[in-house]
Design an enzyme around this catalytic site. Structure first.
Site, PDB file in Angstrom:
ATOM      1  N   ASP A  38       0.863  -1.164   0.000  1.00 25.68           N
ATOM      2  CA  ASP A  38       0.000   0.000   0.000  1.00 25.68           C
ATOM      3  C   ASP A  38       0.918   1.239   0.000  1.00 25.68           C
ATOM      4  O   ASP A  38       2.118   1.109   0.253  1.00 25.68           O
ATOM      5  CB  ASP A  38      -0.842  -0.068   1.280  1.00 25.68           C
ATOM      6  CG  ASP A  38      -1.565   1.204   1.566  1.00 25.68           C
ATOM      7  OD1 ASP A  38      -2.254   1.692   0.672  1.00 25.68           O
ATOM      8  OD2 ASP A  38      -1.441   1.723   2.704  1.00 25.68           O
ATOM      9  N   ASP A  40      -0.270   5.081   1.055  1.00 22.25           N
ATOM     10  CA  ASP A  40      -0.538   6.066   2.102  1.00 22.25           C
ATOM     11  C   ASP A  40      -0.535   5.429   3.481  1.00 22.25           C
ATOM     12  O   ASP A  40      -1.248   4.462   3.745  1.00 22.25           O
ATOM     13  CB  ASP A  40      -1.903   6.734   1.863  1.00 22.25           C
ATOM     14  CG  ASP A  40      -1.894   7.611   0.630  1.00 22.25           C
ATOM     15  OD1 ASP A  40      -1.122   8.568   0.600  1.00 22.25           O
ATOM     16  OD2 ASP A  40      -2.655   7.310  -0.310  1.00 22.25           O
ATOM     17  N   GLU A  85     -14.015   4.576   7.833  1.00 19.45           N
ATOM     18  CA  GLU A  85     -12.988   3.739   7.190  1.00 19.45           C
ATOM     19  C   GLU A  85     -12.277   2.856   8.215  1.00 19.45           C
ATOM     20  O   GLU A  85     -12.014   1.680   7.968  1.00 19.45           O
ATOM     21  CB  GLU A  85     -11.960   4.630   6.459  1.00 19.45           C
ATOM     22  CG  GLU A  85     -10.910   3.826   5.721  1.00 19.45           C
ATOM     23  CD  GLU A  85      -9.688   4.632   5.283  1.00 19.45           C
ATOM     24  OE1 GLU A  85      -9.571   5.817   5.598  1.00 19.45           O
ATOM     25  OE2 GLU A  85      -8.828   4.027   4.621  1.00 19.45           O
ATOM     26  N   ALA A 154      -5.119   3.260  -3.093  1.00 20.06           N
ATOM     27  CA  ALA A 154      -6.395   3.947  -3.300  1.00 20.06           C
ATOM     28  C   ALA A 154      -6.188   5.463  -3.280  1.00 20.06           C
ATOM     29  O   ALA A 154      -7.140   6.230  -3.301  1.00 20.06           O
ATOM     30  CB  ALA A 154      -7.375   3.529  -2.214  1.00 20.06           C
ATOM     31  N   LYS A 202      -9.316  -3.367  -3.032  1.00 24.56           N
ATOM     32  CA  LYS A 202      -7.975  -3.663  -3.559  1.00 24.56           C
ATOM     33  C   LYS A 202      -7.835  -5.163  -3.728  1.00 24.56           C
ATOM     34  O   LYS A 202      -7.310  -5.861  -2.864  1.00 24.56           O
ATOM     35  CB  LYS A 202      -6.911  -3.171  -2.585  1.00 24.56           C
ATOM     36  CG  LYS A 202      -6.877  -1.672  -2.416  1.00 24.56           C
ATOM     37  CD  LYS A 202      -5.721  -1.356  -1.520  1.00 24.56           C
ATOM     38  CE  LYS A 202      -5.512   0.091  -1.316  1.00 24.56           C
ATOM     39  NZ  LYS A 202      -4.276   0.319  -0.542  1.00 24.56           N
ATOM     40  N   ASP A 227      -1.638  -0.860   5.858  1.00 23.06           N
ATOM     41  CA  ASP A 227      -2.006  -0.259   7.142  1.00 23.06           C
ATOM     42  C   ASP A 227      -3.501  -0.373   7.402  1.00 23.06           C
ATOM     43  O   ASP A 227      -3.977   0.058   8.442  1.00 23.06           O
ATOM     44  CB  ASP A 227      -1.604   1.221   7.203  1.00 23.06           C
ATOM     45  CG  ASP A 227      -2.558   2.096   6.415  1.00 23.06           C
ATOM     46  OD1 ASP A 227      -2.615   1.948   5.175  1.00 23.06           O
ATOM     47  OD2 ASP A 227      -3.282   2.895   7.026  1.00 23.06           O
TER      48      ASP A 227
HETATM   49  P1  TMP Z   1      -3.879   4.087   0.251  1.00 21.19           P
HETATM   50  O1  TMP Z   1      -4.635   2.980  -0.378  1.00 21.19           O
HETATM   51  O2  TMP Z   1      -2.640   4.435  -0.516  1.00 21.19           O
HETATM   52  O3  TMP Z   1      -3.622   3.902   1.696  1.00 21.19           O
HETATM   53  O4  TMP Z   1      -4.804   5.421   0.107  1.00 21.19           O
HETATM   54  C1  TMP Z   1      -6.060   5.544   0.646  1.00 21.19           C
HETATM   55  C2  TMP Z   1      -6.126   6.525   1.768  1.00 21.19           C
HETATM   56  O5  TMP Z   1      -6.519   7.815   1.299  1.00 21.19           O
HETATM   57  C3  TMP Z   1      -7.205   6.110   2.743  1.00 21.19           C
HETATM   58  O6  TMP Z   1      -6.647   5.663   3.929  1.00 21.19           O
HETATM   59  C4  TMP Z   1      -8.055   7.347   2.946  1.00 21.19           C
HETATM   60  C5  TMP Z   1      -7.314   8.449   2.283  1.00 21.19           C
HETATM   61  N1  TMP Z   1      -8.164   9.489   1.651  1.00 21.19           N
HETATM   62  C6  TMP Z   1      -7.931  10.811   2.007  1.00 21.19           C
HETATM   63  O7  TMP Z   1      -7.060  11.094   2.825  1.00 21.19           O
HETATM   64  N2  TMP Z   1      -8.684  11.789   1.412  1.00 21.19           N
HETATM   65  C7  TMP Z   1      -9.665  11.525   0.504  1.00 21.19           C
HETATM   66  O8  TMP Z   1     -10.330  12.444  -0.009  1.00 21.19           O
HETATM   67  C8  TMP Z   1      -9.893  10.147   0.154  1.00 21.19           C
HETATM   68  C9  TMP Z   1     -10.946   9.818  -0.839  1.00 21.19           C
HETATM   69  C10 TMP Z   1      -9.096   9.173   0.742  1.00 21.19           C
HETATM   70 MG    MG Z   2      -2.960   3.105   3.461  1.00 20.99          MG
END
Ligand code: TMP
Ligand code: MG
Length: 286
Positions: A38, A40, A85, A154, A202, A227
């Protein structure tokens, strides 16, 4: 075997299983191995000096190219949907439609902001994004040994790629599947490319029969980093997976979520802002 596993941040439900898998990964060598991660809050930091670090979406949200009103609306969405979430008391089935709602609303707001492709590099440079400590050693080790790194995010693909480019770690062994922006002839954001990837889809269905899916399914020994509980399905496409080691960063609401994370991930890293443990495992395996 891996001294980093003694760190106080490390929790394992079944340490013997972890040892067995790590030994098998080492024994079977580099040809069968891939890392699926992943982005973020897994490769990027969750916090620094008591402050939250931005996700790839937040990098855009907090930037100057977004109007004050747009920024407020995006923040309101975050405050409403983020607790959902990460809520350990709701099922993924319950969360899925709500995540689609969040992503759709957030992307619609971003589309109203006339974001320029040519602004992305500066937006990233001016942001407060931080990668985890040890990220260079992580990317460099995988690059040196020709191990594919599949980043399944995501977040916003164009933004996270730029973060990696500026950190000088976007090596040729890295593949990114994420939400990419589509720009018009003038370089203005006009839509996000399909399919929409959110926290809880995912999996191999969202990848379809793409080239990325083919690549993913060909290596059967996997180190998976995430995470979120949604990150655990990232390796679904590898139907004949042999040895899989899952490492989960538990960043937030640690007390409430500890039990579920320990049941689901082989190794749980509680409030650990580094890639030390992952680097230690790779150093032993490679
Ligand atoms: P990741 O799959 O790389 O972890 O990214 C998804 C993360 O993005 C998820 O934990 C929630 C975050 N997110 C935001 O911070 N702002 C937003 O507007 C959206 C749609 C998701
Ligand atoms: Mg993440």
């Amino acid at each position: 075997m891996v001294p980093e596993l003694e760190k106080a941040t490390v929790h394992m439900k079944n340490p013997e299983h972890v040892k067995r898998v790590i030994s098998a990964l080492r024994k079977e060598g580099t040809d069968k191995l891939q890392v699926i991660s992943d982005f973020d809050m897994t490769l990027s930091r969750f916090g620094f000096n008591g402050r939250r670090c931005p996700t790839s979406h937040n990098i855009l949200d907090n930037s100057r190219v977004i109007s004050e009103e747009g920024r407020k609306k995006l923040k309101d969405l975050l405050h409403y949907y983020y607790p959902i979430e990460i809520d350990p008391n709701r099922t993924m089935e319950e969360k899925c439609p709500l995540m689609v709602e969040w992503w759709t609303k957030a992307h619609d707001l971003l589309l109203q902001q006339k974001i320029l492709k040519s602004d992305i590099a500066k937006i990233v440079r001016d942001s407060e994004v931080m990668l985890r400590d040890g990220v260079n050693a992580f990317f460099d080790q995988l690059h040196q040994h020709d191990i594919p790194l599949f980043i399944f995010s995501a977040g916003v693909g164009d933004v996270l790629e730029e973060v990696l480019r500026q950190a000088e770690v976007l090596h040729p062994n890295v593949t990114v599947v994420s939400n990419y922006m589509d720009f018009d002839d003038q370089g203005v954001l006009r839509q996000f490319k399909a399919p929409l990837i959110h926290t809880y889809n995912k999996n191999n269905r969202v990848l379809g029969k793409t080239e990325q899916f083919q690549q993913l399914s060909s290596r059967t020994n996997i180190v998976l980093l995430g995470d979120s509980m949604g990150d655990l399905s990232m390796a679904d496409g590898v139907t004949d997976a042999e040895n899989v080691l899952t490492v989960g960063f538990l960043n937030d609401k640690v007390d409430e979520r500890r039990g579920k994370y320990r049941d689901a991930y082989d190794i749980v890293l509680e409030k650990d802002e580094t890639l030390d443990v992952v680097n230690g495992i790779l150093c032993y395996v490679l």
